[in-house]
Design a protein around this motif. Sequence first.
Motif, PDB file in Angstrom:
ATOM      1  N   TYR A   5      49.118  49.799  47.967  1.00  0.00           N
ATOM      2  CA  TYR A   5      48.422  49.114  46.871  1.00  0.00           C
ATOM      3  C   TYR A   5      46.913  49.282  46.946  1.00  0.00           C
ATOM      4  CZ  TYR A   5      52.828  46.826  45.793  1.00  0.00           C
ATOM      5  OH  TYR A   5      54.124  46.562  45.445  1.00  0.00           O
ATOM      6  N   GLU A   6      46.335  49.286  45.766  1.00  0.00           N
ATOM      7  CA  GLU A   6      44.882  49.355  45.658  1.00  0.00           C
ATOM      8  C   GLU A   6      44.389  48.003  45.138  1.00  0.00           C
ATOM      9  OE1 GLU A   6      41.882  52.514  43.639  1.00  0.00           O
ATOM     10  OE2 GLU A   6      43.379  51.671  42.288  1.00  0.00           O
ATOM     11  N   THR A   7      43.292  47.515  45.681  1.00  0.00           N
ATOM     12  CA  THR A   7      42.720  46.254  45.207  1.00  0.00           C
ATOM     13  C   THR A   7      41.674  46.556  44.132  1.00  0.00           C
ATOM     14  OG1 THR A   7      42.756  45.686  47.552  1.00  0.00           O
ATOM     15  CG2 THR A   7      41.821  44.051  46.064  1.00  0.00           C
ATOM     16  N   VAL A   8      41.715  45.816  43.046  1.00  0.00           N
ATOM     17  CA  VAL A   8      40.746  46.003  41.959  1.00  0.00           C
ATOM     18  C   VAL A   8      39.974  44.691  41.785  1.00  0.00           C
ATOM     19  CG1 VAL A   8      40.491  46.401  39.470  1.00  0.00           C
ATOM     20  CG2 VAL A   8      42.185  47.707  40.796  1.00  0.00           C
ATOM     21  N   ILE A   9      38.658  44.769  41.863  1.00  0.00           N
ATOM     22  CA  ILE A   9      37.867  43.531  41.834  1.00  0.00           C
ATOM     23  C   ILE A   9      36.711  43.621  40.841  1.00  0.00           C
ATOM     24  CG2 ILE A   9      36.537  41.886  43.252  1.00  0.00           C
ATOM     25  CD1 ILE A   9      37.948  43.236  45.711  1.00  0.00           C
ATOM     26  N   GLY A  10      36.542  42.566  40.080  1.00  0.00           N
ATOM     27  CA  GLY A  10      35.369  42.416  39.204  1.00  0.00           C
ATOM     28  C   GLY A  10      34.759  41.050  39.478  1.00  0.00           C
ATOM     29  N   LEU A  11      33.439  40.958  39.446  1.00  0.00           N
ATOM     30  CA  LEU A  11      32.792  39.693  39.791  1.00  0.00           C
ATOM     31  C   LEU A  11      32.066  39.066  38.608  1.00  0.00           C
ATOM     32  CD1 LEU A  11      30.985  40.201  43.215  1.00  0.00           C
ATOM     33  CD2 LEU A  11      33.317  39.503  42.812  1.00  0.00           C
ATOM     34  N   GLU A  12      32.095  37.745  38.579  1.00  0.00           N
ATOM     35  CA  GLU A  12      31.232  36.989  37.673  1.00  0.00           C
ATOM     36  C   GLU A  12      30.271  36.221  38.574  1.00  0.00           C
ATOM     37  OE1 GLU A  12      33.948  35.569  34.080  1.00  0.00           O
ATOM     38  OE2 GLU A  12      35.037  35.724  35.963  1.00  0.00           O
ATOM     39  N   VAL A  13      28.998  36.578  38.499  1.00  0.00           N
ATOM     40  CA  VAL A  13      28.011  35.990  39.402  1.00  0.00           C
ATOM     41  C   VAL A  13      27.050  35.110  38.613  1.00  0.00           C
ATOM     42  CG1 VAL A  13      26.134  36.512  41.016  1.00  0.00           C
ATOM     43  CG2 VAL A  13      28.172  37.956  40.982  1.00  0.00           C
ATOM     44  N   ASP A 196      32.327  34.321  41.420  1.00  0.00           N
ATOM     45  CA  ASP A 196      33.755  34.148  41.161  1.00  0.00           C
ATOM     46  C   ASP A 196      34.380  35.535  41.276  1.00  0.00           C
ATOM     47  OD1 ASP A 196      33.055  31.577  40.543  1.00  0.00           O
ATOM     48  OD2 ASP A 196      33.101  31.895  38.365  1.00  0.00           O
ATOM     49  N   VAL A 197      35.475  35.600  42.033  1.00  0.00           N
ATOM     50  CA  VAL A 197      36.092  36.893  42.304  1.00  0.00           C
ATOM     51  C   VAL A 197      37.364  37.061  41.469  1.00  0.00           C
ATOM     52  CG1 VAL A 197      37.210  38.289  44.096  1.00  0.00           C
ATOM     53  CG2 VAL A 197      35.172  36.949  44.652  1.00  0.00           C
ATOM     54  N   ASN A 198      37.382  38.081  40.611  1.00  0.00           N
ATOM     55  CA  ASN A 198      38.586  38.428  39.841  1.00  0.00           C
ATOM     56  C   ASN A 198      39.278  39.563  40.576  1.00  0.00           C
ATOM     57  OD1 ASN A 198      38.251  37.035  36.982  1.00  0.00           O
ATOM     58  ND2 ASN A 198      36.251  37.696  37.696  1.00  0.00           N
ATOM     59  N   LEU A 199      40.546  39.369  40.886  1.00  0.00           N
ATOM     60  CA  LEU A 199      41.220  40.370  41.714  1.00  0.00           C
ATOM     61  C   LEU A 199      42.626  40.658  41.214  1.00  0.00           C
ATOM     62  CD1 LEU A 199      41.114  40.429  45.578  1.00  0.00           C
ATOM     63  CD2 LEU A 199      43.316  40.601  44.439  1.00  0.00           C
ATOM     64  N   SER A 200      42.969  41.937  41.213  1.00  0.00           N
ATOM     65  CA  SER A 200      44.344  42.334  40.928  1.00  0.00           C
ATOM     66  C   SER A 200      44.707  43.457  41.888  1.00  0.00           C
ATOM     67  CB  SER A 200      44.476  42.800  39.472  1.00  0.00           C
ATOM     68  OG  SER A 200      43.670  43.942  39.263  1.00  0.00           O
ATOM     69  N   VAL A 201      45.983  43.743  41.985  1.00  0.00           N
ATOM     70  CA  VAL A 201      46.396  44.889  42.799  1.00  0.00           C
ATOM     71  C   VAL A 201      47.251  45.807  41.924  1.00  0.00           C
ATOM     72  CG1 VAL A 201      46.360  43.637  44.997  1.00  0.00           C
ATOM     73  CG2 VAL A 201      48.487  43.739  43.681  1.00  0.00           C
ATOM     74  N   ARG A 202      47.290  47.064  42.294  1.00  0.00           N
ATOM     75  CA  ARG A 202      48.182  47.997  41.592  1.00  0.00           C
ATOM     76  C   ARG A 202      48.586  49.071  42.586  1.00  0.00           C
ATOM     77  NH1 ARG A 202      44.080  51.375  37.602  1.00  0.00           N
ATOM     78  NH2 ARG A 202      42.575  51.937  39.194  1.00  0.00           N
ATOM     79  N   GLU A 203      49.694  49.706  42.294  1.00  0.00           N
ATOM     80  CA  GLU A 203      50.142  50.764  43.184  1.00  0.00           C
ATOM     81  C   GLU A 203      49.148  51.911  43.123  1.00  0.00           C
ATOM     82  OE1 GLU A 203      54.188  52.408  43.899  1.00  0.00           O
ATOM     83  OE2 GLU A 203      54.728  50.717  42.595  1.00  0.00           O
ATOM     84  N   VAL A 204      48.872  52.503  44.264  1.00  0.00           N
ATOM     85  CA  VAL A 204      47.957  53.637  44.295  1.00  0.00           C
ATOM     86  C   VAL A 204      48.455  54.696  43.320  1.00  0.00           C
ATOM     87  CG1 VAL A 204      47.111  55.524  45.766  1.00  0.00           C
ATOM     88  CG2 VAL A 204      47.197  53.191  46.655  1.00  0.00           C
TER      89      VAL A 204
END
Length: 476
Positions: A5-13, A196-204
């Motif tokens: 899995y790959e971690t995908v992150i976007g931030l709201e600061v 604030d950390v927005n996080l999802s995972v997806r298969e590589v």
Amino acid sequence: MPREYETVIGLEVHVELATKTKIFCGCSTRFGGAPNTHTCPVCTGMPGSLPVLNKQVVEYAAAVGIATNCKITQHCKFDRKNYFYPDNPQNYQISQLYLPICKDGYVEIETEQGSKKVGIHEIHMEEDAGKLIHDDWEDVTMVDYNRSGVPLIEIVSEPDMRSAEEVIAYLEKLRMIIQYLGASDCKLQEGSMRADVNLSVREVGATEFGTRTEMKNLNSFTSIAHAIAGERERQIDLLENGKRVTQETRRWDDTKAESYAMRSKEDAQDYRYFPDPDLILIEISDAWLAQIKSNQPEFRTQKMARYKEEYQIPDYDIEIITGTKRMADIFEEAVAICQQPKKVSNWLMVETMRLLKEKSMDADQIRFSPAHLATLIMLVDQKVINQTIAKEIFEVMFEENIDPKQYVEENGLKQENDEGALKKTVEEVIAANPQSVADYRAGKEKAIGFLVGQTMKAMKGKADPASVNKLLKELL
Ligand code: ADP
Ligand code: MG
Ligand code: ZN
């Protein structure tokens, strides 16, 4: 084979801006203060009160946007985000939805994997809410509106980050830029920077993003790193067990090392946003924008290049000194006075860094003035004091910003530069230590160190060790 899995992150600061007064009224933004003393009818949502925009907020927000390669929305406006919560006395937050002040930028981050651009979707201006205090009383909650109306910018990234390391590099980069601009002190612990950390995972290899969750309440880089690892695991577990990730807001509890669901994710339409009718459109004219651009400071990269050219100090020194704006300011001011870049740099890199670490302080809390540091260096250069005494004085300076010159006078720390007095002491030391003298004469060079030490001791440290060494050699 196990799936990867790959971690995908976007931030709201969220960043609290360093204005003296609030975004829509003249109340003080100062941190602390007795509850509800920095308040007025505007920031407590009284009927009939009207907001008036603080111009400095627009300038800071645009300055951050320019520094992060954004397009500036020259005709922008504020919108109302409607919701009830006791820390929000108006029942709406004044924010920007439709025309945020900055859009489509990026910052460049460096990690072990090299450099990479993290996209910035937008930066908008908004007001902070008050603070609910639950802890001090058993069965009531108190509300403090001192923070209500403190200006914020919210920096929304694209989902471009893939690891905790990248997230921390991104936050450090933002903090550096904003501190250099003087737009905020960006202290995670005190809440002037909140992520604030927005996080999802997806298969590589997958092309679509997975469903994300948002985690709030992260107030240190360590808790951010823990939260990312914990949430990644939780989501992978769900997927591996054939379940689905629900889009929701979760709160990370760093002591328990787990997150729990706070609320299901709401959409923009849930807030019934509409343009705030109490505020007029903001027009950033070309001239105003040009002026904001011309006020951009020298940022770290440019500073590093200039230091190399102008001061000729090693790259390592430059790296450390430009690490914070405060350190760089102290450096430049002290060098302007004593003209000794390498010596100023040494005091900052060695003693200052050591004391900061020992006392768990950051550079912003440094109390000694650059002028006093320059004086200390000049006192050593002029052989008024030696390096050992200078270090002792520096420790006092670090605590109380004393004037080293005056301190030397008052405490009788002046070095003995009178040849006669020094010679007398050296002769006494030679007479009292026949064994070391014999050793030295027999070729044991090291024996002189002991004699220097004895002389320094007899002089109560107030001699120049190099002169003592020289004199000893002459007399032996
Ligand atoms: P909302 O408006 O619902 O809060 P946004 O689209 O504005 O949602 O995104 C908020 C944040 O979440 C942004 O920082 C964005 O980069 C990030 N984000 C969006 N989708 C994902 C995803 N699938 N995985 C991780 N982060 C995401
Ligand atoms: Mg959002
Ligand atoms: Zn007010």
